[in-house]
Design a protein around this motif. Sequence first.
Motif, PDB file in Angstrom:
ATOM      1  N   GLY A 253     -57.448 -86.039 -27.616  1.00 50.69           N
ATOM      2  CA  GLY A 253     -56.450 -85.480 -28.534  1.00 50.69           C
ATOM      3  C   GLY A 253     -57.047 -84.778 -29.722  1.00 50.69           C
ATOM      4  N   SER A 254     -58.360 -84.889 -29.907  1.00 48.13           N
ATOM      5  CA  SER A 254     -59.018 -84.204 -31.025  1.00 48.13           C
ATOM      6  C   SER A 254     -59.118 -82.711 -30.732  1.00 48.13           C
ATOM      7  CB  SER A 254     -60.416 -84.776 -31.244  1.00 48.13           C
ATOM      8  OG  SER A 254     -61.263 -84.455 -30.144  1.00 48.13           O
ATOM      9  N   ASP A 255     -59.399 -81.928 -31.755  1.00 50.81           N
ATOM     10  CA  ASP A 255     -59.560 -80.487 -31.572  1.00 50.81           C
ATOM     11  C   ASP A 255     -60.696 -80.190 -30.593  1.00 50.81           C
ATOM     12  OD1 ASP A 255     -57.505 -80.029 -33.338  1.00 50.81           O
ATOM     13  OD2 ASP A 255     -58.799 -79.608 -35.055  1.00 50.81           O
ATOM     14  N   SER A 256     -61.772 -80.960 -30.679  1.00 44.87           N
ATOM     15  CA  SER A 256     -62.916 -80.752 -29.784  1.00 44.87           C
ATOM     16  C   SER A 256     -62.532 -81.026 -28.338  1.00 44.87           C
ATOM     17  CB  SER A 256     -64.077 -81.668 -30.191  1.00 44.87           C
ATOM     18  OG  SER A 256     -64.542 -81.356 -31.477  1.00 44.87           O
ATOM     19  N   HIS A 257     -61.763 -82.082 -28.127  1.00 43.32           N
ATOM     20  CA  HIS A 257     -61.319 -82.411 -26.778  1.00 43.32           C
ATOM     21  C   HIS A 257     -60.426 -81.321 -26.213  1.00 43.32           C
ATOM     22  CE1 HIS A 257     -58.002 -84.336 -24.292  1.00 43.32           C
ATOM     23  NE2 HIS A 257     -59.053 -84.326 -23.486  1.00 43.32           N
ATOM     24  N   LEU A 258     -59.446 -80.893 -26.985  1.00 45.86           N
ATOM     25  CA  LEU A 258     -58.509 -79.881 -26.505  1.00 45.86           C
ATOM     26  C   LEU A 258     -59.211 -78.564 -26.202  1.00 45.86           C
ATOM     27  CD1 LEU A 258     -55.480 -80.607 -28.870  1.00 45.86           C
ATOM     28  CD2 LEU A 258     -55.748 -81.265 -26.463  1.00 45.86           C
ATOM     29  N   ALA A 259     -60.166 -78.173 -27.041  1.00 46.91           N
ATOM     30  CA  ALA A 259     -60.915 -76.948 -26.798  1.00 46.91           C
ATOM     31  C   ALA A 259     -61.740 -77.054 -25.520  1.00 46.91           C
ATOM     32  CB  ALA A 259     -61.828 -76.654 -27.985  1.00 46.91           C
ATOM     33  N   MET A 260     -62.210 -78.254 -25.214  1.00 47.57           N
ATOM     34  CA  MET A 260     -63.027 -78.474 -24.026  1.00 47.57           C
ATOM     35  C   MET A 260     -62.216 -78.373 -22.737  1.00 47.57           C
ATOM     36  SD  MET A 260     -65.184 -81.930 -23.063  1.00 47.57           S
ATOM     37  CE  MET A 260     -66.268 -81.748 -24.498  1.00 47.57           C
ATOM     38  N   VAL A 261     -60.987 -78.918 -22.747  1.00 44.42           N
ATOM     39  CA  VAL A 261     -60.218 -79.011 -21.500  1.00 44.42           C
ATOM     40  C   VAL A 261     -59.201 -77.893 -21.292  1.00 44.42           C
ATOM     41  CG1 VAL A 261     -60.513 -81.514 -21.434  1.00 44.42           C
ATOM     42  CG2 VAL A 261     -58.459 -80.556 -22.520  1.00 44.42           C
ATOM     43  N   GLU A 262     -58.876 -77.148 -22.336  1.00 46.92           N
ATOM     44  CA  GLU A 262     -57.892 -76.073 -22.185  1.00 46.92           C
ATOM     45  C   GLU A 262     -58.295 -75.013 -21.163  1.00 46.92           C
ATOM     46  OE1 GLU A 262     -57.101 -74.829 -26.176  1.00 46.92           O
ATOM     47  OE2 GLU A 262     -55.528 -76.351 -26.469  1.00 46.92           O
ATOM     48  N   PRO A 263     -59.586 -74.672 -21.026  1.00 46.62           N
ATOM     49  CA  PRO A 263     -59.958 -73.706 -19.979  1.00 46.62           C
ATOM     50  C   PRO A 263     -59.616 -74.186 -18.570  1.00 46.62           C
ATOM     51  CG  PRO A 263     -61.715 -73.898 -21.588  1.00 46.62           C
ATOM     52  CD  PRO A 263     -60.744 -74.993 -21.890  1.00 46.62           C
ATOM     53  N   TYR A 264     -59.417 -75.486 -18.405  1.00 43.91           N
ATOM     54  CA  TYR A 264     -59.085 -76.039 -17.089  1.00 43.91           C
ATOM     55  C   TYR A 264     -57.582 -76.258 -16.915  1.00 43.91           C
ATOM     56  CZ  TYR A 264     -64.087 -76.996 -17.161  1.00 43.91           C
ATOM     57  OH  TYR A 264     -65.456 -76.874 -17.246  1.00 43.91           O
ATOM     58  N   GLY A 265     -56.779 -75.832 -17.907  1.00 45.69           N
ATOM     59  CA  GLY A 265     -55.334 -75.960 -17.804  1.00 45.69           C
ATOM     60  C   GLY A 265     -54.751 -77.191 -18.462  1.00 45.69           C
ATOM     61  N   PHE A 266     -55.596 -78.006 -19.083  1.00 53.16           N
ATOM     62  CA  PHE A 266     -55.122 -79.201 -19.780  1.00 53.16           C
ATOM     63  C   PHE A 266     -54.892 -78.867 -21.255  1.00 53.16           C
ATOM     64  CE2 PHE A 266     -57.499 -80.526 -16.118  1.00 53.16           C
ATOM     65  CZ  PHE A 266     -56.842 -81.654 -15.634  1.00 53.16           C
ATOM     66  N   GLY A 267     -54.214 -79.759 -21.962  1.00 58.71           N
ATOM     67  CA  GLY A 267     -53.950 -79.511 -23.377  1.00 58.71           C
ATOM     68  C   GLY A 267     -53.076 -80.608 -23.958  1.00 58.71           C
ATOM     69  N   LYS A 268     -52.376 -80.289 -25.036  1.00 58.10           N
ATOM     70  CA  LYS A 268     -51.504 -81.281 -25.669  1.00 58.10           C
ATOM     71  C   LYS A 268     -50.430 -81.775 -24.706  1.00 58.10           C
ATOM     72  CE  LYS A 268     -52.037 -79.701 -30.456  1.00 58.10           C
ATOM     73  NZ  LYS A 268     -51.345 -79.168 -31.656  1.00 58.10           N
ATOM     74  N   HIS A 269     -50.000 -80.895 -23.771  1.00 54.96           N
ATOM     75  CA  HIS A 269     -48.933 -81.249 -22.848  1.00 54.96           C
ATOM     76  C   HIS A 269     -49.385 -82.253 -21.779  1.00 54.96           C
ATOM     77  CE1 HIS A 269     -51.208 -78.034 -20.963  1.00 54.96           C
ATOM     78  NE2 HIS A 269     -50.654 -78.300 -19.805  1.00 54.96           N
ATOM     79  N   THR A 270     -50.685 -82.459 -21.651  1.00 54.91           N
ATOM     80  CA  THR A 270     -51.184 -83.416 -20.644  1.00 54.91           C
ATOM     81  C   THR A 270     -51.805 -84.665 -21.274  1.00 54.91           C
ATOM     82  OG1 THR A 270     -53.348 -82.310 -20.502  1.00 54.91           O
ATOM     83  CG2 THR A 270     -51.629 -81.582 -18.965  1.00 54.91           C
ATOM     84  N   LEU A 271     -51.681 -84.847 -22.576  1.00 51.57           N
ATOM     85  CA  LEU A 271     -52.257 -86.025 -23.231  1.00 51.57           C
ATOM     86  C   LEU A 271     -51.590 -87.308 -22.719  1.00 51.57           C
ATOM     87  CD1 LEU A 271     -52.602 -84.798 -26.933  1.00 51.57           C
ATOM     88  CD2 LEU A 271     -54.431 -85.151 -25.259  1.00 51.57           C
ATOM     89  N   PRO A 272     -52.353 -88.389 -22.555  1.00 50.71           N
ATOM     90  CA  PRO A 272     -51.800 -89.643 -22.016  1.00 50.71           C
ATOM     91  C   PRO A 272     -50.885 -90.391 -22.977  1.00 50.71           C
ATOM     92  CG  PRO A 272     -54.106 -89.920 -22.587  1.00 50.71           C
ATOM     93  CD  PRO A 272     -53.823 -88.452 -22.731  1.00 50.71           C
ATOM     94  N   LYS A 273     -50.885 -90.008 -24.234  1.00 52.49           N
ATOM     95  CA  LYS A 273     -49.952 -90.547 -25.234  1.00 52.49           C
ATOM     96  C   LYS A 273     -49.946 -92.074 -25.300  1.00 52.49           C
ATOM     97  CE  LYS A 273     -47.003 -86.477 -24.857  1.00 52.49           C
ATOM     98  NZ  LYS A 273     -45.681 -85.923 -24.507  1.00 52.49           N
ATOM     99  N   GLY A 274     -51.128 -92.657 -25.475  1.00 56.96           N
ATOM    100  CA  GLY A 274     -51.219 -94.086 -25.706  1.00 56.96           C
ATOM    101  C   GLY A 274     -51.203 -94.965 -24.462  1.00 56.96           C
ATOM    102  N   MET A 275     -51.060 -94.370 -23.296  1.00 58.87           N
ATOM    103  CA  MET A 275     -51.097 -95.170 -22.066  1.00 58.87           C
ATOM    104  C   MET A 275     -52.490 -95.765 -21.882  1.00 58.87           C
ATOM    105  SD  MET A 275     -49.581 -96.477 -19.505  1.00 58.87           S
ATOM    106  CE  MET A 275     -48.003 -95.605 -19.476  1.00 58.87           C
TER     107      MET A 275
END
Length: 282
Positions: A253-275
């Motif tokens: 969920g950090s900026d570094s994480h999101l920047a890393m995974v967004e090229p693969y189609g992941f982002g805030k919309h795919t975060l596990p949200k505490g699961m």
Amino acid sequence: MCFSIRNKVISLTIFFFSIFNVSAYADTLSDIKASGKVTIGVANEVPYGYTTSDGKPAGEAPSIAVHLLNEMGVTDVEVVVTEFGSLIPGLRAGRFDVIAAGMYVTPQRCRQVLFSNPTYSIGEGFLVKNGNPESLNGYGDIQEKDVKLGVMSGAVEYGYAREFGIDMSKVVTLPDYPSGVAALKSGRIDALAGTSLTMATLASKDSNVELAQPFDALIIKGESVKGYGAFGFRPGDETLRDAFNAKLDGFIGSDSHLAMVEPYGFGKHTLPKGMTAAKLCQ
């Protein structure tokens, strides 16, 4: 009496062997830190975990794994590519130390491996021929029509089809997604099931197939089905799993994480949200 003593000896032997077997990998974290080397297992599934043309790890899970391992001081990360259905047996056999394939956490798998907390959550989708000639927009359509559904060996979609109530004679198991696309194009199957992200990625690479749109949300036993992907570890490797969880806690969920995974189609919309893996393993 002799029979009783012999049974006790056998029981003690089995007990100590079990202890040794579990503890054989108990120092994996110490070992990889000391050697600076670790091996991860992937299934060559874009965008979750695969290798580039020059053999380097790529995808959501390997990218995160390499980052976390580097933070632990482990810089030599080797990759073993295998079929998805061979990931858990390969891990337990010691072919690699971590499953970094975006594997869904399920209670059945939790009985075989340890899981980190999840790194993403995502729903399901179908890949179909262009124009969706059979109008397959969800598992209900497979259940009602005379069609074939392709699923990858070892993937959760086989269980989804069974639990949904689909006649299993309609389900074709395939070794990997490239085989699934080939089966779809040849007419062996009418739809290929997988995560919406994987199906969209496959569609972007072949002009003869497309992502089924819209797609009916998968509901099983009254609950919406979403998959949560995580890293897998051998039983007995709790210290390595816990080290991953500690790193993930401040990274996902950090900026570094999101920047890393967004090229693969992941982002805030795919975060596990505490699961957590503990909840998913119940």
